[in-house]
Write an enzyme that holds these catalytic residues in place. Structure first.
Site, PDB file in Angstrom:
ATOM      1  N   TYR A  41     -39.476  33.510 -43.309  1.00 47.68           N
ATOM      2  CA  TYR A  41     -38.526  33.460 -42.201  1.00 47.68           C
ATOM      3  C   TYR A  41     -37.204  34.107 -42.612  1.00 47.68           C
ATOM      4  O   TYR A  41     -36.625  34.928 -41.894  1.00 47.68           O
ATOM      5  CB  TYR A  41     -38.325  32.008 -41.779  1.00 47.68           C
ATOM      6  CG  TYR A  41     -37.305  31.812 -40.681  1.00 47.68           C
ATOM      7  CD1 TYR A  41     -37.676  31.907 -39.340  1.00 47.68           C
ATOM      8  CD2 TYR A  41     -35.975  31.523 -40.986  1.00 47.68           C
ATOM      9  CE1 TYR A  41     -36.735  31.725 -38.339  1.00 47.68           C
ATOM     10  CE2 TYR A  41     -35.033  31.348 -39.989  1.00 47.68           C
ATOM     11  CZ  TYR A  41     -35.418  31.451 -38.661  1.00 47.68           C
ATOM     12  OH  TYR A  41     -34.489  31.271 -37.674  1.00 47.68           O
ATOM     13  N   SER A  87     -23.904   8.665 -13.693  1.00 43.89           N
ATOM     14  CA  SER A  87     -24.230   7.672 -14.707  1.00 43.89           C
ATOM     15  C   SER A  87     -25.405   6.852 -14.180  1.00 43.89           C
ATOM     16  O   SER A  87     -25.857   7.068 -13.061  1.00 43.89           O
ATOM     17  CB  SER A  87     -23.005   6.814 -15.032  1.00 43.89           C
ATOM     18  OG  SER A  87     -22.842   5.801 -14.089  1.00 43.89           O
ATOM     19  N   LYS A 120     -34.287   6.349 -23.816  1.00 47.03           N
ATOM     20  CA  LYS A 120     -32.886   6.687 -23.563  1.00 47.03           C
ATOM     21  C   LYS A 120     -32.227   7.029 -24.891  1.00 47.03           C
ATOM     22  O   LYS A 120     -32.022   6.165 -25.745  1.00 47.03           O
ATOM     23  CB  LYS A 120     -32.165   5.514 -22.906  1.00 47.03           C
ATOM     24  CG  LYS A 120     -30.733   5.835 -22.519  1.00 47.03           C
ATOM     25  CD  LYS A 120     -30.156   4.733 -21.645  1.00 47.03           C
ATOM     26  CE  LYS A 120     -28.826   5.128 -21.040  1.00 47.03           C
ATOM     27  NZ  LYS A 120     -27.779   5.354 -22.026  1.00 47.03           N
ATOM     28  N   ARG A 141     -20.383  16.224 -21.338  1.00 45.52           N
ATOM     29  CA  ARG A 141     -20.357  15.540 -20.054  1.00 45.52           C
ATOM     30  C   ARG A 141     -18.926  15.314 -19.557  1.00 45.52           C
ATOM     31  O   ARG A 141     -18.643  15.451 -18.380  1.00 45.52           O
ATOM     32  CB  ARG A 141     -21.060  14.199 -20.205  1.00 45.52           C
ATOM     33  CG  ARG A 141     -21.084  13.377 -18.950  1.00 45.52           C
ATOM     34  CD  ARG A 141     -21.752  12.036 -19.220  1.00 45.52           C
ATOM     35  NE  ARG A 141     -22.112  11.363 -17.998  1.00 45.52           N
ATOM     36  CZ  ARG A 141     -21.271  10.675 -17.243  1.00 45.52           C
ATOM     37  NH1 ARG A 141     -20.007  10.588 -17.595  1.00 45.52           N
ATOM     38  NH2 ARG A 141     -21.661  10.081 -16.146  1.00 45.52           N
TER      39      ARG A 141
HETATM   40  S1  IVH Z   1     -31.180  11.084 -16.891  1.00 49.54           S
HETATM   41  C1  IVH Z   1     -29.346  10.008 -13.012  1.00 49.54           C
HETATM   42  N1  IVH Z   1     -32.594  10.714 -19.053  1.00 49.54           N
HETATM   43  O1  IVH Z   1     -27.776   8.288 -20.423  1.00 49.54           O
HETATM   44  C2  IVH Z   1     -29.976  10.187 -14.297  1.00 49.54           C
HETATM   45  N2  IVH Z   1     -30.260  10.269 -19.160  1.00 49.54           N
HETATM   46  O2  IVH Z   1     -27.094   9.301 -17.771  1.00 49.54           O
HETATM   47  C3  IVH Z   1     -29.242  11.172 -15.126  1.00 49.54           C
HETATM   48  N3  IVH Z   1     -29.504   9.565 -21.411  1.00 49.54           N
HETATM   49  O3  IVH Z   1     -25.243   9.749 -21.429  1.00 49.54           O
HETATM   50  C4  IVH Z   1     -29.485  11.062 -16.554  1.00 49.54           C
HETATM   51  N4  IVH Z   1     -31.463   9.651 -22.379  1.00 49.54           N
HETATM   52  O4  IVH Z   1     -27.140  11.510 -21.540  1.00 49.54           O
HETATM   53  C5  IVH Z   1     -31.351  10.645 -18.513  1.00 49.54           C
HETATM   54  N5  IVH Z   1     -33.980  10.472 -20.900  1.00 49.54           N
HETATM   55  C6  IVH Z   1     -32.761  10.404 -20.351  1.00 49.54           C
HETATM   56  C7  IVH Z   1     -31.639  10.015 -21.098  1.00 49.54           C
HETATM   57  C8  IVH Z   1     -30.392   9.952 -20.466  1.00 49.54           C
HETATM   58  C9  IVH Z   1     -30.181   9.396 -22.552  1.00 49.54           C
HETATM   59  C10 IVH Z   1     -28.065   9.341 -21.266  1.00 49.54           C
HETATM   60  C11 IVH Z   1     -27.331  10.465 -20.647  1.00 49.54           C
HETATM   61  C12 IVH Z   1     -26.029   9.821 -20.299  1.00 49.54           C
HETATM   62  C13 IVH Z   1     -26.484   8.445 -19.922  1.00 49.54           C
HETATM   63  C14 IVH Z   1     -26.438   8.280 -18.423  1.00 49.54           C
END
Ligand code: IVH
Length: 679
Positions: A41, A87, A120, A141
């Site tokens: 690489y 959120s 999450k 964000r």
């Molecule tokens: S979806 C309306 N998916 O949680 C839904 N958020 O969003 C929009 N986060 O700090 C977000 N893992 O970065 C989504 N698999 C996931 C996630 C996730 C972490 C975090 C996101 C934000 C917080 C609220």
């Protein structure tokens, strides 16, 4: 061969090399499944770099050579999100999950709902923008509407494609996801930092945030950050009809997508999956703090719509905080920079949520009394995701009668001087504080020097706690001005010092002699004076003499300087010992530069004003205040047009109405946590 055709040859070789490198990058960083050796690489990369050096006109922004880290920037421009980042509401237990499902069933008018369930991530949310398949920019964000454009740093993350894998790229693609720091890389980073006597990151998420918000992309490049994608803005526009299909598309385009995603039918499967992930959590290479449950079908999402700042179609199941029991051996008392005594519980080491805990702060005497914690107790220790470990309560049933109640000492545990009690800031809300009043107490002195030398103050590189300890214990430094009399011989007698480290430290001490008024005022460690107040004072008065000559009334007239702070500042400068130290600093060559060079804003909350209403669940107000101030922000007590954010907890008061009528930006608790996550 003609010149023209030679150039064409080179161009096509460059193209071919980029394609190969992109592919192997993808195999290595996205699929975790390399096909060639690191050596092979590197050979490809070297060849590309050589051609590009010879033909700089052929360098393109999406070339893999552009990941290495561009020149440092002085600040990040704002990045306005075309569609705000929402959120998510929390579900704290499986009961709340079921309630979420019931609401959806009712609103959607059907029972057979499929949910896309995803771990999450406990990292940092970012948005990436691609135009015609090429990465154009990306940012954090922020408050959901505006974040910081950290494109240069994002480009160094190898799991972020600079070019999408597709023949027909959409004109515009906005991808959302999370930047995480792997647990193992985090441990390595902190080990290195501790060897270099640099402050440690509290957790992988802070390390991710700290790395992504570096002004120098080369530092970001040196950190092992990973990007996982989980969403596309307006997925319908690119022909998608479900969240699950979105994830598959993202994967096909070359993004890393969490392999632990599950499409669940009905709430029972959702609950099972949440409990399954809770079990699996510890064995994952990155931190997660829950499961995000999203209605899979995008049409149904639309029907459900969004509430104020979160969608009705998604919920975050939060893992319960991890608790363990252990023995509290004894309570030690630490002495801080301002002489405040803090009791710390020394515990038999115990693993809580994957992290070994051997000490936990007990904050103050009131807290010990309130919780009735005694030395020798079996105690419940808790780590709530990212939060610092805390003692929840003693297990009273395990008491043998040999436990010892704790009392704050009458004498300072370090210097033996008398201890005074005084009431804390916040109108005594935090109860009584104990303070060592000996200005020459070695513990206080060490903390003062540490603060004086810290990055945002005089910035003396290489003066960590261990070195300060030796300097003070050997009597080489009795106040901060003594730093400027240290000689090579003084340092060479210290443990861990050789020629090079001695020269380096002397050099950084020398360099710190030229400083700015802001840094100097902050470095003095005047009670209540953080970076923002130091800046306000410096900007208002312009010279140290004028600050020193100001009386309480003059100080208090400055915006942002309250009564307490004015008192602290004038008290500090009227103290003879402090005046002597400042005189000695001048005599020993410290110069406060007249011309204040503009300092880059080091944090996104710098200068921002916050106010609270209602109760926060995850922290006390004074903890929240600390978080804000640590990021350069300020907490005020009243809503006015000057206010940047009103943080509204549960059962908010009339401040909410006032802020609403003024059009102030209002954050709920989740959004507030998101915002401080980034700092
Ligand atoms: S979806 C309306 N998916 O949680 C839904 N958020 O969003 C929009 N986060 O700090 C977000 N893992 O970065 C989504 N698999 C996931 C996630 C996730 C972490 C975090 C996101 C934000 C917080 C609220």
């Amino acid at each position: 061969m003609s010149k023209e055709s030679m150039k064409q040859d080179i161009e096509s070789r460059i193209k071919d090399l980029r394609k190969q490198i992109d592919y192997h990058n993808y195999r290595y960083y996205v699929l975790d499944s390399p096909e060639i050796s690191d050596f092979a690489y590197d050979q490809l990369m070297r060849e590309l770099l050589r051609f590009e050096a010879e033909h700089p006109e052929l360098v393109t922004p999406d070339s893999p050579s552009q990941r290495v880290g561009a020149a440092p920037v002085s600040s990040f421009p704002p990045m306005v999100h075309r569609v705000p980042l929402l959120s998510i509401d929390n579900a704290m237990d499986t009961e709340e999950l079921r309630a979420f499902h019931q609401r959806i069933v009712k609103l959607a008018g059907r029972e057979d709902l499929a949910y896309c369930c995803e771990p999450k991530f406990d990292g940092l949310a970012v948005e990436l923008v691609y135009e015609n398949g090429v990465f154009i920019r990306g940012g954090t964000r922020g408050d959901g509407y505006t974040g910081e454009d950290v494109s240069g740093n994002l480009k160094t993350i190898k799991s972020i494609p600079l070019r999408l894998i597709t023949r027909e790229p959409p004109d515009l693609l906005e991808v959302r996801g999370e930047v995480v720091f792997y647990k193992s890389a985090f441990a390595d980073l902190n080990r290195e930092r501790s060897e270099r006597q640099e402050p440690l990151f509290a957790n992988p998420r802070n390390a991710a945030a700290g790395s992504l918000r570096q002004l120098d992309p080369r530092i970001t490049a040196s950190r092992a950050l990973v990007f996982f994608s989980y969403g596309i803005v307006d997925a319908v526009a690119v022909g998608l009809d479900s969240q699950h299909a979105t994830l598959e598309r993202l994967s096909g385009l070359g993004f890393k997508v969490n392999p632990d995603v599950r499409l669940c039918h009905g709430i029972r499967e959702v609950v099972d999956f949440c409990l399954y992930m809770q079990e699996k959590r510890e064995s994952l290479p990155y931190e997660i703090d829950g499961v995000v449950i999203k209605v899979n079908d995008i049409d149904t999402q639309r029907v459900l719509g969004i509430k104020a700042r979160s969608p009705r179609w998604a919920v975050a199941y939060k893992f319960p905080p991890t608790q363990e029991t252990t023995t509290l051996r004894r309570i030690e008392v630490q002495v801080g920079r301002t002489g405040v005594l803090t009791p710390v519980a020394m515990l038999d080491p115990v693993k809580v949520g994957g992290v070994t805990v051997s000490r936990a702060t007990l904050h103050n005497a009131d807290e010990i009394r309130r919780k009735d914690v005694r030395e020798g107790d079996t105690v419940i220790v808790q780590r709530a995701g990212d939060v610092i470990p805390e003692i929840v309560a003693p297990v009273v049933s395990r008491r043998t009668g040999d436990e010892r109640e704790f009392a704050m000492p009458d004498a300072c545990p370090v210097c033996g001087s008398g201890v005074v009690r005084d009431s804390a800031g916040d109108n005594g809300a935090e109860g009584v504080m104990y303070r060592c009043v000996n200005m020459a107490c070695p513990a206080v002195l060490k903390e003062q020097i540490y603060h004086f030398a810290s990055k945002d103050a005089l910035d003396i590189d290489g003066l960590g706690r261990k070195n300060i300890q030796q300097l003070v214990d050997k009597g080489l430094v009795r106040d901060v001005s003594d730093l400027y009399t240290l000689t090579r011989d003084d340092l060479m007698q210290l443990e861990g010092f050789a020629e090079l480290s001695t020269a380096n430290l002397l050099n950084s001490i020398q360099k710190s002699k030229q400083t700015t008024l802001r840094r100097f005022l902050y470095g003095l460690g005047i009670p209540h004076v953080g970076q923002v107040a130091a800046r306000d004072l410096a900007d208002h008065f312009g010279s140290l003499d004028r600050v020193m000559g100001a009386d309480k009334e003059e100080l208090q007239a400055i915006r942002g300087i309250g009564k307490e702070m004015a008192q602290a500042v004038s008290g500090f400068f009227s103290n003879e010992r402090n005046r002597t130290i400042i005189r000695k600093l001048h005599q020993r060559g410290l110069v406060i530069l007249e011309q204040q060079p503009p300092e880059p804003e080091s944090t996104s909350l710098a200068g921002k004003k916050f106010c609270f209403t209602g109760t926060l669940e995850s922290m006390t107000r004074s903890e929240a205040k600390n978080e804000i101030e640590a990021r350069g922000g300020q907490v005020v007590s009243a809503v006015s047009s000057q206010l940047d954010y009103l943080v509204a907890g549960a059962e908010p008061g009339s401040k909410l109405d006032k802020a609403t009528s003024l059009g102030t930006r209002i954050l709920d608790e989740n959004e507030f946590m998101e915002l401080i996550k980034e700092g």
